[in-house]
Design a protein around this motif. Sequence first.
Motif, PDB file in Angstrom:
ATOM      1  N   VAL A 235       0.864  -1.180   0.000  1.00 23.25           N
ATOM      2  CA  VAL A 235       0.000   0.000   0.000  1.00 23.25           C
ATOM      3  C   VAL A 235       0.898   1.227   0.000  1.00 23.25           C
ATOM      4  O   VAL A 235       1.969   1.241   0.607  1.00 23.25           O
ATOM      5  CB  VAL A 235      -0.951   0.027   1.219  1.00 23.25           C
ATOM      6  CG1 VAL A 235      -1.917  -1.141   1.176  1.00 23.25           C
ATOM      7  CG2 VAL A 235      -0.171   0.014   2.529  1.00 23.25           C
TER       8      VAL A 235
ATOM      9  N   ALA B  86     -11.199   6.488  -9.258  1.00 26.06           N
ATOM     10  CA  ALA B  86     -10.480   5.234  -9.028  1.00 26.06           C
ATOM     11  C   ALA B  86     -10.392   4.432 -10.314  1.00 26.06           C
ATOM     12  O   ALA B  86     -11.239   4.551 -11.199  1.00 26.06           O
ATOM     13  CB  ALA B  86     -11.181   4.401  -7.947  1.00 26.06           C
TER      14      ALA B  86
ATOM     15  N   THR C 129      -2.528   3.774  -3.458  1.00 24.92           N
ATOM     16  CA  THR C 129      -2.226   2.724  -4.438  1.00 24.92           C
ATOM     17  C   THR C 129      -2.076   1.390  -3.720  1.00 24.92           C
ATOM     18  O   THR C 129      -1.274   1.263  -2.799  1.00 24.92           O
ATOM     19  CB  THR C 129      -0.931   3.033  -5.210  1.00 24.92           C
ATOM     20  OG1 THR C 129      -1.053   4.295  -5.876  1.00 24.92           O
ATOM     21  CG2 THR C 129      -0.645   1.951  -6.240  1.00 24.92           C
ATOM     22  N   ILE C 130      -2.853   0.416  -4.152  1.00 26.17           N
ATOM     23  CA  ILE C 130      -2.784  -0.951  -3.606  1.00 26.17           C
ATOM     24  C   ILE C 130      -2.313  -1.870  -4.721  1.00 26.17           C
ATOM     25  O   ILE C 130      -2.864  -1.856  -5.817  1.00 26.17           O
ATOM     26  CB  ILE C 130      -4.167  -1.411  -3.102  1.00 26.17           C
ATOM     27  CG1 ILE C 130      -4.640  -0.507  -1.970  1.00 26.17           C
ATOM     28  CG2 ILE C 130      -4.129  -2.873  -2.657  1.00 26.17           C
ATOM     29  CD1 ILE C 130      -6.091  -0.700  -1.610  1.00 26.17           C
TER      30      ILE C 130
ATOM     31  N   GLN D  28     -10.019  -4.809  -4.298  1.00 27.48           N
ATOM     32  CA  GLN D  28     -11.063  -3.785  -4.205  1.00 27.48           C
ATOM     33  C   GLN D  28     -11.662  -3.720  -2.804  1.00 27.48           C
ATOM     34  O   GLN D  28     -11.998  -2.644  -2.309  1.00 27.48           O
ATOM     35  CB  GLN D  28     -12.163  -4.063  -5.232  1.00 27.48           C
ATOM     36  CG  GLN D  28     -11.731  -3.834  -6.666  1.00 27.48           C
ATOM     37  CD  GLN D  28     -12.871  -4.071  -7.648  1.00 27.48           C
ATOM     38  OE1 GLN D  28     -13.767  -3.241  -7.794  1.00 27.48           O
ATOM     39  NE2 GLN D  28     -12.841  -5.215  -8.311  1.00 27.48           N
TER      40      GLN D  28
ATOM     41  N   ALA E 199      -9.328  -1.750  -0.770  1.00 28.81           N
ATOM     42  CA  ALA E 199      -9.409  -0.340  -1.166  1.00 28.81           C
ATOM     43  C   ALA E 199     -10.609   0.338  -0.511  1.00 28.81           C
ATOM     44  O   ALA E 199     -10.514   1.476  -0.040  1.00 28.81           O
ATOM     45  CB  ALA E 199      -9.484  -0.231  -2.683  1.00 28.81           C
TER      46      ALA E 199
END
Length: 274
Positions: free
Chosen positions: A114, A206, A238-239, A262, A265
């Motif tokens: 992350v 996104a 940002t993942i 997701q 997120a």
Amino acid sequence: MQRKAYVPGLATLLVALVAGCTADSGTDGSAIDSKSGSGTSAAAPAGKYRTLREPCGSVPRSTLKDLLPGAAELPEEQQQKIFRGAAAVTYDTDRRVGCSWKADSPDASHHLSVDFERVVSYDGAVSDDDRAQEVFATKQSGASRPIADAGEGSPTATPSTSTSKPATGTPTGTPTGTPTGTPSNSASGTPDGLEPRVLDSLGDAAFLDDVLTGAGAGSTAQRRTVSVVFRTSNVIVTIVYGEQPARTTEVPDSKELQEKAQSLARKLADEFSG
């Protein structure tokens, strides 16, 4: 006794010099960063966020256990090391921070990272949010394949990229990550319907990217990397979540990896907005 002469011009000059020094003493980095040094009502507003969350503690252990299968079966000492994560090296933790995790199991290797970036505009006419949107747009344009931008405030994916229904011709229940029975997009190696795309209802904007590549170093194994990037005000999150199966005949499942990325997120977006 002779009195000293009074010189009006000299007194005026000293007052002006003192006033000038006093006015300059308030200018420093924090004033520039926060846009508070401009002193004009026309200056663009600063962003909502002035600091960043601690990244390695931002992902709950229960979530890490789900994203890093096999880690929970290791001895406690190894678990602690994996779930603690490795902080990214940064020089200003108020502007950018990150953390990464990695775990190996008999079936596959998984990695997660992350990254939190707080964007500050140094242009008094451009708000932090607008500058962050510019940075976000640059990241989106760097995805593995072009992603149509639905516009600020309405990041809606096109019908052909919807994940709510299987792609035409795909049997219901067929694993989307397997090499048979599922058409794949040649540009990114992802199944049809799961291509890189704009995401709905996640932050202010996104997108998702999905790339299938070789593991490298002469290995015939395949590695899938899913990235979810979203912006909330002047912070960009940002993942990056990836899997590499132990068996070379297996292809990582796009649908599963995307859903997990997701889900994380959304949790992080809720934490920032809370």
